[in-house]
Design an enzyme around this catalytic site. Sequence first.
Site, PDB file in Angstrom:
ATOM      1  N   LEU A 102     -22.997  -1.040  -0.889  1.00 37.07           N
ATOM      2  CA  LEU A 102     -23.931  -1.293   0.204  1.00 37.07           C
ATOM      3  C   LEU A 102     -23.837  -0.218   1.276  1.00 37.07           C
ATOM      4  CD1 LEU A 102     -23.451  -5.163   0.516  1.00 37.07           C
ATOM      5  CD2 LEU A 102     -25.297  -3.930  -0.632  1.00 37.07           C
ATOM      6  N   GLY A 161     -18.582   0.239  -1.507  1.00 37.34           N
ATOM      7  CA  GLY A 161     -19.532   1.333  -1.343  1.00 37.34           C
ATOM      8  C   GLY A 161     -20.913   1.060  -1.889  1.00 37.34           C
ATOM      9  N   TYR A 201       0.818  -1.201   0.000  1.00 39.50           N
ATOM     10  CA  TYR A 201       0.000   0.000   0.000  1.00 39.50           C
ATOM     11  C   TYR A 201       0.858   1.260   0.000  1.00 39.50           C
ATOM     12  CZ  TYR A 201      -3.661  -3.292   1.515  1.00 39.50           C
ATOM     13  OH  TYR A 201      -4.533  -4.347   1.617  1.00 39.50           O
ATOM     14  N   GLY A 239     -14.174  -6.108   2.386  1.00 40.65           N
ATOM     15  CA  GLY A 239     -15.170  -5.637   1.436  1.00 40.65           C
ATOM     16  C   GLY A 239     -16.604  -5.829   1.883  1.00 40.65           C
ATOM     17  N   PRO A 240     -16.919  -5.655   3.179  1.00 45.76           N
ATOM     18  CA  PRO A 240     -18.291  -5.916   3.626  1.00 45.76           C
ATOM     19  C   PRO A 240     -19.338  -5.005   3.004  1.00 45.76           C
ATOM     20  CG  PRO A 240     -17.034  -4.854   5.380  1.00 45.76           C
ATOM     21  CD  PRO A 240     -16.057  -5.234   4.315  1.00 45.76           C
ATOM     22  N   VAL A 241     -18.940  -3.791   2.595  1.00 49.10           N
ATOM     23  CA  VAL A 241     -19.914  -2.899   1.955  1.00 49.10           C
ATOM     24  C   VAL A 241     -19.718  -2.846   0.445  1.00 49.10           C
ATOM     25  CG1 VAL A 241     -20.312  -1.491   4.020  1.00 49.10           C
ATOM     26  CG2 VAL A 241     -18.516  -0.831   2.418  1.00 49.10           C
ATOM     27  N   ALA A 242     -18.967  -3.821  -0.076  1.00 48.27           N
ATOM     28  CA  ALA A 242     -18.874  -4.041  -1.522  1.00 48.27           C
ATOM     29  C   ALA A 242     -18.503  -2.771  -2.289  1.00 48.27           C
ATOM     30  CB  ALA A 242     -20.183  -4.616  -2.057  1.00 48.27           C
TER      31      ALA A 242
END
Length: 302
Positions: free
Chosen positions: A205, A203, A51, A198-201
């Site tokens: 979600l 953005g 990163y 990536g729980p909110v994919a």
Amino acid sequence: MRKNQLGNSDLWVSEIGFGCMSIGTEEPEGVRLIHEALDRGVNLLDTADLYDSGRNEEIVGKAIKGRRQDVIVATKVGNRRIQGQEGWVWDPSKSYILSAVKESLRRLDIDYIDLYQLHGGTIDDPIDETIEAFEQLKKEGLIRYYGISSIRPNVIREYVKRSEIVSVMNQYSILDRRAEEEVLPLLRENGISIISRGPVASGNLADHGEKKASKGYLDYKEEELLEIRRDLEALADGKCTMSQLAIRYSLSDPAVASAIAGASSIAQLMENVNASEVPPLSTETVMKIRQISRANSYTQHR
């Protein structure tokens, strides 16, 4: 903030971790975001040598100065930059891992890494050699535990059989349920934890994330994404935000120890962290979410 045991290790990680890739390259803002996360009960900070060409590890190191005992540092290795060349090459060799860890420790300004993760992996890698490197680093006290970051079931299977990994970082959300087919059951059976990313994919979600839908996500089209958003909003019914519902879904399987969410502002960070105040989803709610996503599930399009 709830904490969960990471695999069979003695690491107890906050159920919501902070994906530090999103903090940018400016030290004051990055440090401020990390400090706010720590103050709110987050103890798992996830970074990587890749990163911002190591700058991310440096900022994490500055932020945890004087707070090392409060933090579980997770970083990654395997993507090698070659001086004078654009981009990077994949290098899971023992010699590279043994040299790269020293650079990560230097940038982070710490004596050991809590969780050192292979940042990818293919079935053609010298897997035994890679495992030897991690085991040697454990014996030397430079890392406490190791894991892999992978979405490839064939690679994950090999590390489950041949190594002492305590975790697998795997993309997992309402919109990407591939892990439910094989990876989650496999890890549950072997006492290995998932760290879901990536729980909110990206953005899709998140609250007010309608504009993201125009670009699609994986193989979802805009209309599908907007329909799923409407159904999820109705299910949340004002009890929590859509992003918090999404984060709680990614924590709903017993194998998941932590959901890694990124944030580039204090507002985003608080939105993510406050998902810890939402009760764990009931079996009924989980099933409703799966019904909402099933017709368009990426799992079925593989």
